[in-house]
Design a protein around this motif. Structure first.
Motif, PDB file in Angstrom:
ATOM      1  N   THR A  94       0.864  -1.187   0.000  1.00 37.84           N
ATOM      2  CA  THR A  94       0.000   0.000   0.000  1.00 37.84           C
ATOM      3  C   THR A  94       0.903   1.241   0.000  1.00 37.84           C
ATOM      4  O   THR A  94       2.124   1.126   0.097  1.00 37.84           O
ATOM      5  CB  THR A  94      -0.891   0.021   1.251  1.00 37.84           C
ATOM      6  OG1 THR A  94      -0.056  -0.074   2.390  1.00 37.84           O
ATOM      7  CG2 THR A  94      -1.890  -1.116   1.250  1.00 37.84           C
ATOM      8  N   SER A  95       0.289   2.414  -0.051  1.00 33.49           N
ATOM      9  CA  SER A  95       1.054   3.673  -0.128  1.00 33.49           C
ATOM     10  C   SER A  95       2.125   3.752   0.952  1.00 33.49           C
ATOM     11  O   SER A  95       3.211   4.293   0.730  1.00 33.49           O
ATOM     12  CB  SER A  95       0.117   4.864   0.034  1.00 33.49           C
ATOM     13  OG  SER A  95      -0.838   4.863  -0.976  1.00 33.49           O
ATOM     14  N   ARG A  96       1.777   3.254   2.137  1.00 36.75           N
ATOM     15  CA  ARG A  96       2.732   3.313   3.240  1.00 36.75           C
ATOM     16  C   ARG A  96       4.016   2.561   2.872  1.00 36.75           C
ATOM     17  O   ARG A  96       5.124   3.081   3.001  1.00 36.75           O
ATOM     18  CB  ARG A  96       2.105   2.680   4.490  1.00 36.75           C
ATOM     19  CG  ARG A  96       2.995   2.711   5.698  1.00 36.75           C
ATOM     20  CD  ARG A  96       2.266   2.148   6.891  1.00 36.75           C
ATOM     21  NE  ARG A  96       2.023   0.722   6.725  1.00 36.75           N
ATOM     22  CZ  ARG A  96       2.229  -0.177   7.675  1.00 36.75           C
ATOM     23  NH1 ARG A  96       2.667   0.205   8.847  1.00 36.75           N
ATOM     24  NH2 ARG A  96       1.980  -1.438   7.455  1.00 36.75           N
ATOM     25  N   GLY A  97       3.848   1.330   2.376  1.00 42.62           N
ATOM     26  CA  GLY A  97       5.003   0.528   1.998  1.00 42.62           C
ATOM     27  C   GLY A  97       5.723   1.079   0.775  1.00 42.62           C
ATOM     28  O   GLY A  97       6.953   1.048   0.697  1.00 42.62           O
ATOM     29  N   VAL A  98       4.939   1.600  -0.188  1.00 46.05           N
ATOM     30  CA  VAL A  98       5.545   2.190  -1.387  1.00 46.05           C
ATOM     31  C   VAL A  98       6.465   3.333  -0.975  1.00 46.05           C
ATOM     32  O   VAL A  98       7.609   3.443  -1.425  1.00 46.05           O
ATOM     33  CB  VAL A  98       4.449   2.695  -2.363  1.00 46.05           C
ATOM     34  CG1 VAL A  98       5.060   3.560  -3.467  1.00 46.05           C
ATOM     35  CG2 VAL A  98       3.680   1.522  -2.959  1.00 46.05           C
ATOM     36  N   ALA A  99       5.962   4.183  -0.073  1.00 44.86           N
ATOM     37  CA  ALA A  99       6.760   5.330   0.367  1.00 44.86           C
ATOM     38  C   ALA A  99       7.988   4.871   1.144  1.00 44.86           C
ATOM     39  O   ALA A  99       9.085   5.405   0.954  1.00 44.86           O
ATOM     40  CB  ALA A  99       5.904   6.262   1.220  1.00 44.86           C
ATOM     41  N   GLU A 100       7.822   3.866   2.002  1.00 45.35           N
ATOM     42  CA  GLU A 100       8.968   3.355   2.768  1.00 45.35           C
ATOM     43  C   GLU A 100      10.038   2.828   1.818  1.00 45.35           C
ATOM     44  O   GLU A 100      11.234   3.101   1.986  1.00 45.35           O
ATOM     45  CB  GLU A 100       8.530   2.231   3.721  1.00 45.35           C
ATOM     46  CG  GLU A 100       7.627   2.694   4.861  1.00 45.35           C
ATOM     47  CD  GLU A 100       8.405   3.166   6.107  1.00 45.35           C
ATOM     48  OE1 GLU A 100       9.648   3.149   6.084  1.00 45.35           O
ATOM     49  OE2 GLU A 100       7.726   3.580   7.082  1.00 45.35           O
ATOM     50  N   ALA A 101       9.600   2.062   0.811  1.00 43.95           N
ATOM     51  CA  ALA A 101      10.565   1.454  -0.117  1.00 43.95           C
ATOM     52  C   ALA A 101      11.227   2.520  -0.979  1.00 43.95           C
ATOM     53  O   ALA A 101      12.452   2.514  -1.170  1.00 43.95           O
ATOM     54  CB  ALA A 101       9.861   0.412  -0.983  1.00 43.95           C
ATOM     55  N   LEU A 102      10.421   3.452  -1.493  1.00 46.60           N
ATOM     56  CA  LEU A 102      11.006   4.495  -2.338  1.00 46.60           C
ATOM     57  C   LEU A 102      11.952   5.381  -1.515  1.00 46.60           C
ATOM     58  O   LEU A 102      13.023   5.756  -1.985  1.00 46.60           O
ATOM     59  CB  LEU A 102       9.899   5.343  -2.990  1.00 46.60           C
ATOM     60  CG  LEU A 102       9.156   4.668  -4.153  1.00 46.60           C
ATOM     61  CD1 LEU A 102       7.954   5.508  -4.590  1.00 46.60           C
ATOM     62  CD2 LEU A 102      10.080   4.422  -5.350  1.00 46.60           C
ATOM     63  N   ALA A 103      11.558   5.696  -0.288  1.00 46.56           N
ATOM     64  CA  ALA A 103      12.433   6.522   0.563  1.00 46.56           C
ATOM     65  C   ALA A 103      13.753   5.813   0.803  1.00 46.56           C
ATOM     66  O   ALA A 103      14.831   6.427   0.721  1.00 46.56           O
ATOM     67  CB  ALA A 103      11.733   6.854   1.874  1.00 46.56           C
ATOM     68  N   ALA A 104      13.685   4.503   1.076  1.00 45.20           N
ATOM     69  CA  ALA A 104      14.919   3.743   1.326  1.00 45.20           C
ATOM     70  C   ALA A 104      15.803   3.745   0.080  1.00 45.20           C
ATOM     71  O   ALA A 104      17.019   3.959   0.169  1.00 45.20           O
ATOM     72  CB  ALA A 104      14.567   2.312   1.744  1.00 45.20           C
ATOM     73  N   ALA A 105      15.178   3.550  -1.087  1.00 42.67           N
ATOM     74  CA  ALA A 105      15.960   3.536  -2.331  1.00 42.67           C
ATOM     75  C   ALA A 105      16.535   4.922  -2.620  1.00 42.67           C
ATOM     76  O   ALA A 105      17.663   5.051  -3.096  1.00 42.67           O
ATOM     77  CB  ALA A 105      15.086   3.063  -3.490  1.00 42.67           C
ATOM     78  N   LEU A 106      15.752   5.954  -2.331  1.00 43.71           N
ATOM     79  CA  LEU A 106      16.191   7.322  -2.630  1.00 43.71           C
ATOM     80  C   LEU A 106      17.369   7.757  -1.762  1.00 43.71           C
ATOM     81  O   LEU A 106      18.148   8.619  -2.148  1.00 43.71           O
ATOM     82  CB  LEU A 106      15.018   8.306  -2.461  1.00 43.71           C
ATOM     83  CG  LEU A 106      13.993   8.285  -3.604  1.00 43.71           C
ATOM     84  CD1 LEU A 106      12.676   8.930  -3.171  1.00 43.71           C
ATOM     85  CD2 LEU A 106      14.548   8.992  -4.842  1.00 43.71           C
TER      86      LEU A 106
END
Ligand code: FAD
Ligand code: AMP
Lengths: 258, 320
Positions: A94-106
């Motif tokens: 969900t958005s929460r996980g998408v943001a966590e993953a993208l933030a980690a990658a960024l």
């Protein structure tokens, strides 16, 4: 300076949507997929900053399955220099996980400016950019219709109901873009050819060192339906005076909305 | 256990704050929880009477000049800390432009899920929300099992309901330390008397059928007669006839008024995405085959230059 642009692959919303047999999802095999429209504005804004000599590099970042590469190629053809695909198969978090993953990658990308669309027109979740900013502890602004960079300071217009705020943010910052900020370019044929040779790096979502709990979903779609179309479609008859009088009477007495 | 409602203000308490409180009150009653509220701003005392009868027990008020205008750095930590201190189980906010930003940021800080732009929210042994997806072409019913469960509500879809006149207790909170990284240089608010599209009860929109920007007064006069905000199709915005802040549709604003009047608008699917949730749709178009007539409640096939002035006159007559 490096700019990261978050681009999501979404169904073209001009498609005809059908509800699947489970009554909780849409039939996807007939859908055409495109870059989410607001992300196009974000892409264009990034390229314009690079063309103005204010950024050296634009990297397009997506989270999703292999098919996202097609959308990323469009971004590369618009002018992004390289791509980073955070790969995850199936429905994804969900958005929460998408943001966590993208933030980690960024965190490993080292971008001073992260641009996103104000919302992705599939889930219309309207939160991934803001979440990423909070997770990276960056200042941020949403629904931005004008952006100017002077030195390390970004000046933006942020739309609100019936007005706008003009804000100044120090870099690094996250900004989500509203339509109207620019006119996104169409990729030219030579640029489409060039884009094929640009690199798209892949990063497995499970190799980002995230806690499984943040990728878990606590949102269940119980049902999906097409909006009810119980419109009266009462096309009024008579001369102009009669029809106008009938309409006003209906709005006042039957619908009680005037 | 409590339901926390985020009361949006922009100088004054917004109608969407009272709508969110109405929804939160129903949830609190169904779930057997307490209803509490947070107000961040500058002048709650001027507006606190409006909070009567909404079932709110306590309003936690953070009032300071530095908090007059929304800022992520100022508002987000306050809400996060309050949620953690009070252990709220449900959080209801507003899906206004600023409300969405606040909710998304708070959800991230709390590490919880969030459903934005709900058009309905209910308690049924857990929090259930209805929300448009795919640019409004599909409606999804979602259950949020996170704790706290967090939803923001689209403005103008829930009618404010009051029950009695019990006024909540206001607990003034000390001003937390805030350091604002983002500087607000200018706040341009709507001109007084001008009705904002997404908050308007009635919207009157013009499309390419008006022929040119010099003809806006025909549509504007009808809007004035009806006490409506002025909307526009993308064709008119793209032609440079009007500022895009008036645009209704997939790439413009989504409006849910009681009445939407489309004048000289064909009713393209992308336009519908912005107005299909209106309670009543009225279409005025000279082409009987225009798609707008398939999705309207009342239609008049005719020349808008004749119909709009007549309609404005009739409305003025009816409203006295
Ligand atoms: C990705 C994408 C996003 C889009 N987003 C939006 C959006 O957000 N909002 C939006 O509106 N559109 C959007 N569009 C554009 C949309 O597809 C239509 O082109 C647009 O809505 C048409 O505007 P219109 O109805 O004013 O013009 P037209 O389609 O040209 O219709 C004009 C109408 O006026 C009628 N007319 C002419 N003269 C008169 C008269 N004298 N009296 C009465 N009627 C008259 C005609 O019969 C006609 O039906 C989008 C398109 C795309 C591809
Ligand atoms: N899976 C994704 N991959 C890349 N960017 C995304 C993704 N999901 C959301 N975004 C970005 O975040 C913005 C807001 O999306 P949302 O919060 O899902 O409405 C989008 O316009 C994108 O820029």
């Amino acid at each position: 300076m490096k700019i990261a642009v978050l681009v999501k692959r979404v169904p073209d919303t001009t498609s005809v949507f059908k509800i699947a047999d489970d009554n909780a999802s849409v039939v996807t095999d007939n859908l055409k997929y495109v870059m989410s429209p607001y992300d196009e504005y974000a892409m264009e804004a990034a390229i314009q900053l690079r063309e103005a000599g204010q950024a050296e590099e634009v990297i397009v970042v997506s989270l999703g399955d292999e098919s996202c590469k097609e959308t990323m190629r469009t971004a590369l053809a618009m002018g992004a220099d390289s791509g980073l695909l955070v790969k995850c198969d199936g429905a994804g978090p969900t958005s929460r996980g998408v943001a966590e993953a993208l933030a980690a990658a960024l965190k490993n990308v080292g971008a001073s400016l992260i641009l996103a669309g104000k919302q992705a027109v599939d889930d219309d979740a309207s939160q991934v950019a803001e979440r990423i900013a909070e997770l990276l502890d960056c200042p941020h602004a949403s629904v931005v219709s004008r952006m100017e960079l002077v030195g390390d300071t970004l000046t933006v217009d942020r739309e609100i109901e019936g007005g706008k705020y003009t804000l100044e943010l120090p870099l690094p910052a996250v900004v989500s873009i509203e339509k109207g900020i620019n006119t996104p370019r169409y990729p030219t044929l030579p640029n489409i050819m060039k884009a094929k040779r640009k690199a798209i790096e892949e990063q497995d979502i499970n190799a980002l060192g995230l806690d499984a709990a943040v990728l878990a979903s606590h949102i269940t779609v119980e049902a999906m339906a097409l909006p009810r179309q119980e419109r009266l479609t009462n096309v009024l008859e008579g001369d102009n005076e009669t029809r106008v009088a009938t309409l006003v009477k209906a709005l006042r007495e039957e619908e009680k909305v005037l | 256990m409590s339901v926390l409602v985020l009361l949006e203000q922009r100088g004054n308490l917004k109608a969407c704050a009272l709508e969110a409180a109405t929804a939160a009150n129903k949830i609190a009653q169904a779930a057997g929880m307490d209803l509490i509220a947070v107000y961040i701003g500058q002048s709650l005392a001027d507006d606190s009477a409006q909070l009567a009868g909404l079932g709110i027990n306590t309003v936690y008020a953070y009032e300071n000049d530095a908090l007059k205008y929304y800022s992520n750095d100022g508002y987000v930590p306050i809400v996060r800390d309050l949620v953690q201190e009070l252990g709220a189980k449900v959080i209801i906010g507003s899906s206004s432009a600023l409300g969405k930003e606040l909710c998304a940021s708070v959800a991230a800080r709390l590490g919880v899920e969030l459903v934005q732009d709900a058009i309905d929210v209910q308690w049924d042994s857990g929090l259930l929300a209805k929300k448009p997806v795919y640019a409004g072409k599909v409606l999804a019913d979602v259950r949020i099992t996170d704790s706290p469960a967090m939803v923001s509500l689209r403005p103008n879809v829930i009618a404010i309901e009051k029950n009695g006149d019990t006024v909540p207790t206001v607990e003034q909170r000390p001003m937390p330390e805030v350091s604002l990284r983002t500087v607000l240089k200018e706040a341009a608010e709507a001109a007084a008397g001008q009705i904002e599209l997404t908050e308007a009860k009635i919207v009157v929109s013009g499309g390419r059928g008006i022929g040119g920007p010099e003809n806006w007064p025909v549509v504007q006069d009808l809007a004035d007669a009806m006490g409506a905000a002025l909307g526009a199709s993308r064709a008119t915005v793209d032609a440079g006839w009007i500022h895009h802040s008036h645009q209704v549709g997939q790439t413009g604003k989504v409006v849910s008024p009681d009445v939407y009047v489309a004048c000289g608008i064909s009713g393209a699917i992308q336009h519908q995405a912005g107005m299909r949730t209106a309670k009543i749709i009225v279409a005025i178009n000279k082409d009987a085959n225009a798609p707008i007539f398939k999705i309207c409640d009342y239609g008049i096939v005719g020349d808008l230059f004749e119909i709009c002035p007549l309609l404005a006159k009739e409305v003025r007559k009816a409203l006295g």
